[in-house]
Design a protein around this motif. Sequence first.
Motif, PDB file in Angstrom:
ATOM      1  N   GLN A  18      18.586   3.323  -9.222  1.00 14.30           N
ATOM      2  CA  GLN A  18      17.322   2.960  -8.431  1.00 14.30           C
ATOM      3  C   GLN A  18      17.437   1.369  -8.223  1.00 14.30           C
ATOM      4  O   GLN A  18      17.031   1.447  -6.791  1.00 14.30           O
ATOM      5  N   ALA A  22      17.180   0.130  -4.154  1.00 15.86           N
ATOM      6  CA  ALA A  22      16.230  -0.703  -3.708  1.00 15.86           C
ATOM      7  C   ALA A  22      17.024  -2.033  -2.852  1.00 15.86           C
ATOM      8  O   ALA A  22      16.473  -2.429  -1.869  1.00 15.86           O
ATOM      9  N   GLY A  39      10.951  -1.929  -4.377  1.00 14.50           N
ATOM     10  CA  GLY A  39      11.645  -2.121  -5.785  1.00 14.50           C
ATOM     11  C   GLY A  39      11.620  -0.835  -6.448  1.00 14.50           C
ATOM     12  O   GLY A  39      11.671   0.173  -6.013  1.00 14.50           O
ATOM     13  N   ASP A  40      12.247  -0.862  -7.546  1.00 10.73           N
ATOM     14  CA  ASP A  40      12.594   0.162  -8.424  1.00 10.73           C
ATOM     15  C   ASP A  40      11.547   1.356  -8.491  1.00 10.73           C
ATOM     16  O   ASP A  40      11.436   2.434  -8.540  1.00 10.73           O
ATOM     17  N   ARG A  41       9.999   0.670  -8.597  1.00  5.49           N
ATOM     18  CA  ARG A  41       8.821   1.554  -8.566  1.00  5.49           C
ATOM     19  C   ARG A  41       8.801   2.458  -7.357  1.00  5.49           C
ATOM     20  O   ARG A  41       8.403   3.778  -7.296  1.00  5.49           O
ATOM     21  N   THR A  42       9.058   1.970  -6.216  1.00  3.21           N
ATOM     22  CA  THR A  42       9.042   2.579  -4.935  1.00  3.21           C
ATOM     23  C   THR A  42      10.188   3.468  -4.935  1.00  3.21           C
ATOM     24  O   THR A  42       9.734   4.870  -4.340  1.00  3.21           O
ATOM     25  N   ARG A  44      11.605   5.291  -7.364  1.00  2.00           N
ATOM     26  CA  ARG A  44      11.031   6.216  -8.315  1.00  2.00           C
ATOM     27  C   ARG A  44      10.004   7.134  -7.720  1.00  2.00           C
ATOM     28  O   ARG A  44      10.009   8.358  -7.942  1.00  2.00           O
ATOM     29  N   THR A  45       9.079   6.601  -6.939  1.00  2.00           N
ATOM     30  CA  THR A  45       8.113   7.600  -6.176  1.00  2.00           C
ATOM     31  C   THR A  45       8.888   8.514  -5.110  1.00  2.00           C
ATOM     32  O   THR A  45       8.468   9.341  -4.821  1.00  2.00           O
ATOM     33  N   TRP A  46      10.140   7.976  -4.537  1.00  2.00           N
ATOM     34  CA  TRP A  46      10.704   8.853  -3.453  1.00  2.00           C
ATOM     35  C   TRP A  46      11.554   9.866  -4.558  1.00  2.00           C
ATOM     36  O   TRP A  46      11.427  11.125  -3.994  1.00  2.00           O
ATOM     37  N   THR A  48      10.563  11.206  -7.356  1.00  2.00           N
ATOM     38  CA  THR A  48       9.655  12.137  -8.089  1.00  2.00           C
ATOM     39  C   THR A  48       9.020  13.104  -6.986  1.00  2.00           C
ATOM     40  O   THR A  48       8.524  14.153  -7.639  1.00  2.00           O
ATOM     41  N   LYS A  50       6.616  11.812  -5.116  1.00  2.00           N
ATOM     42  CA  LYS A  50       5.291  11.582  -5.113  1.00  2.00           C
ATOM     43  C   LYS A  50       5.192  10.745  -3.661  1.00  2.00           C
ATOM     44  O   LYS A  50       4.025  11.032  -3.012  1.00  2.00           O
ATOM     45  N   THR A  51       6.127  10.181  -3.079  1.00  2.00           N
ATOM     46  CA  THR A  51       6.017   9.855  -1.537  1.00  2.00           C
ATOM     47  C   THR A  51       7.029  10.646  -0.958  1.00  2.00           C
ATOM     48  O   THR A  51       8.259  10.763  -1.270  1.00  2.00           O
TER      49      THR A  51
END
Length: 418
Positions: A18, A22, A39-42, A44-46, A48, A50-51
């Motif tokens: 991840q 990024a 970042g990592d969180r973005t 991760r949303t891709w 999962t 979520k985005t």
Amino acid sequence: MTGNLRLKIAMAERGFQQAELAQAVNAELLTAGERDSVGDRTVRTWLTGKTTWPHRAKRNALEAVFRCTVETLGFYPPGSPAPPQEDPEVIRRRFLADAAGTAAAAIPLVSVRPSSVGTSDVIRLRDSIERLIALDDERGGHTTLERAALAGAAEALELQRRSTTQRVRARLFALASDFTSTAAWSLIDAGQLDGASRHLDRALTLAVMVQDPEMTMKVWNLRAMLARQQNDFAEAVAAAQAAQATWAARRSPLHASLAHARTAVGLANAGDRRAALRSLGHAEDAMAKADTTAPRPAWIAFYSLAELHSLTAIVRDRVGDPAEAEAASYRALAALPETYRRNRAHTTARLALSQLHQGDIEQACDTSAEVFEIMAGDPLPGRMRQLLGDFHRDLITLAPSRIAHEWANRYRTEWSTA
């Protein structure tokens, strides 16, 4: 499996975690003059789901990183249906095909380089090697491919001198090994063996320097093929056994299967029937354990159940079982992807040989004609011309001279000068 499976597979093909994705996306955003970053969180949303539709700048950056559309990566705009669930292997092949893009039209490698060196350079060079592999699958080895591969190796080595991190430097050395071994393969397939050994020595040195198990096994696999082409069957067996001993083969049943199959071919050519069939059995057992849908490095993407059938046909024909060789060739042809045109033509030539060795002369001649139809529009690689030379020599021995003479006259131009 939940989330964005297409993106997960694309990341695995590129070797991304991840944080690395990024970093690569941020490099593309910076190059495009965008102030945004991820970042990592973005990421991760891709992954999962979520985005499902990133902002325009991030979509453009993702397309630049992966060299394909965001739709291929599993994203879809609001209000649109989600992509249907598909077999992971189907997704992987589509991703590789889309990422290869226009590989058959040109061999672009070297582009304008930024002043800093990082993950984006690794991605760009990895894209280049995959385009070369796609072109090889289509046309076979040739000197233009060798020159392009060596240019890629030279750039990777030049970039590693300016790399700021040890991790990027190691990846660039591994890429230089990958490019150099691809140059060697292009010579092996073209039947120009003199320079191939030198390239493989260099590729092995680079792989060992950074302890890269994938590239180490790739080199030993090619060394076994080169030795067989040179009729040095003892070295072919030794190289294949060295491939078996690599960490890549010990951890991956797919890699182990290839190494055992290559050993079987060497032993069959050396005349050791029992050992050859035993190694072939090990290759089949390992393949049964392999997850053929899992992402894999580009260099071994060719190896599948179809390729194992092709190697089985070689072994069976060499040990005096032409009927079993014919059956294996048919199984290989039924399973080979259409894009593997060179492999299809090569397996067809093997099929013709197995038919000839059973005394089916007319059918063998008809089958050999299909080789020229499959490769129409491109020269035959040297290795394939040598195989057709074997067919012609056996045809002279086993068939009436009239038939051998007619075959040679009909295909002399395509076969001897292609």
